[in-house]
Design a protein around this motif. Structure first.
Motif, short mmCIF file in Angstrom:
data_model
loop_
_atom_site.label_atom_id
_atom_site.label_comp_id
_atom_site.label_asym_id
_atom_site.label_seq_id
_atom_site.Cartn_x
_atom_site.Cartn_y
_atom_site.Cartn_z
N LYS A 162 0.80 -1.23 0.00
CA LYS A 162 0.00 0.00 0.00
C LYS A 162 0.83 1.28 0.00
CE LYS A 162 -3.97 -2.19 0.37
NZ LYS A 162 -4.75 -2.38 -0.84
N VAL A 163 2.16 1.17 0.02
CA VAL A 163 2.97 2.40 0.05
C VAL A 163 2.83 3.15 -1.28
CG1 VAL A 163 4.63 1.45 1.70
CG2 VAL A 163 5.14 1.34 -0.74
N PRO A 164 2.89 4.48 -1.24
CA PRO A 164 2.83 5.25 -2.48
C PRO A 164 4.04 4.95 -3.37
CG PRO A 164 2.51 6.68 -0.56
CD PRO A 164 2.93 5.32 -0.05
N THR A 165 3.81 4.86 -4.67
CA THR A 165 4.88 4.57 -5.62
C THR A 165 4.88 5.60 -6.74
OG1 THR A 165 3.49 3.10 -6.94
CG2 THR A 165 4.79 2.08 -5.18
N GLY A 166 5.97 5.62 -7.48
CA GLY A 166 6.09 6.50 -8.63
C GLY A 166 7.19 6.00 -9.54
N ASN A 167 7.59 6.84 -10.48
CA ASN A 167 8.67 6.49 -11.39
C ASN A 167 9.97 7.10 -10.87
OD1 ASN A 167 6.72 5.30 -12.97
ND2 ASN A 167 6.56 7.02 -14.37
N GLN A 168 11.06 6.36 -11.08
CA GLN A 168 12.38 6.87 -10.73
C GLN A 168 13.32 6.46 -11.85
OE1 GLN A 168 13.54 6.20 -6.70
NE2 GLN A 168 15.61 7.00 -7.02
N GLY A 169 13.71 7.43 -12.68
CA GLY A 169 14.53 7.11 -13.85
C GLY A 169 13.78 6.17 -14.78
#
Length: 190
Positions: A162-169
């Motif tokens: 459930k942790v927030p995620t996003g893009n990294q590189g």
């Protein structure tokens, strides 16, 4: 009579301990996860996982790919999203030995090459039967080798999911706040 019962009981305990599975504990920034490993179904995978745990490879790695409703993947990247140098060889794919990618199972991550798994692993958040071994006609049909199962701490796995995620590189589904694997401790090897 009492002595015979205690001797019988002691013999039963020895028999049960001989059947015990290797157990490890993953200490993360979100809590602890205990895994039972299956060396009878994935001997080389379990051997290599235990080797890497003993030598501290997983210390300060992260769960770098988290997809709620699918799986959490970790064991190969630092908090800076740099891939750790792996010294162990690629494994022959041990999928297809009766273990399924079901909720709570632990499997090896790999590239499209079915025999490329090394250190990264994932924990299934649901039954992912499409990841199971089928008659190998192409790389996808080899499946992903399950080598263990969460025996305690599935609540921690669900919390990580459930942790927030996003893009990294180049990477997608990366937790915005790193979920750190502090260490992987061997509780029992047999």
């Amino acid at each position: 009579m009492r002595q015979k019962i205690s001797v019988l009981f002691a013999g039963l305990l020895l028999s049960l301990s001989a059947l015990a599975l290797p157990t490890i504990e993953i200490d993360t920034s979100q809590g602890k996860i205990t895994l039972e490993l299956y060396p009878d179904k994935a001997p080389k995978t379990v051997e290599m996982f235990l080797y890497n745990a003993k030598h501290g490879f997983y210390e300060a790695t992260i769960f770098h790919r988290v997809i709620d409703g699918f799986m959490i993947q970790g064991g190969g990247f630092t908090m800076a999203m740099e891939e750790k140098k792996v010294l162990t060889p690629a494994l022959q794919n041990e999928a297809g030995k009766g273990l399924s990618n079901e909720r709570g199972s632990v499997a090896m991550a790999r590239t499209p090459d079915p025999h490329s798994a090394r250190v990264q692993f994932f924990i299934n958040l649901k039954d992912n039967s499409f990841l199971n071994h089928r008659a190998p006609t192409d790389a996808r049909s080899w499946g992903y080798a399950v080598f263990g199962k969460v025996s305690k701490g599935m609540d921690v796995v669900d919390k990580i999911a459930k942790v927030p995620t996003g893009n990294q590189g180049y990477y997608e589904n990366v937790p915005t706040t790193p979920v750190v694997i502090h260490n992987v401790k061997i509780i029992s090897e047999k």
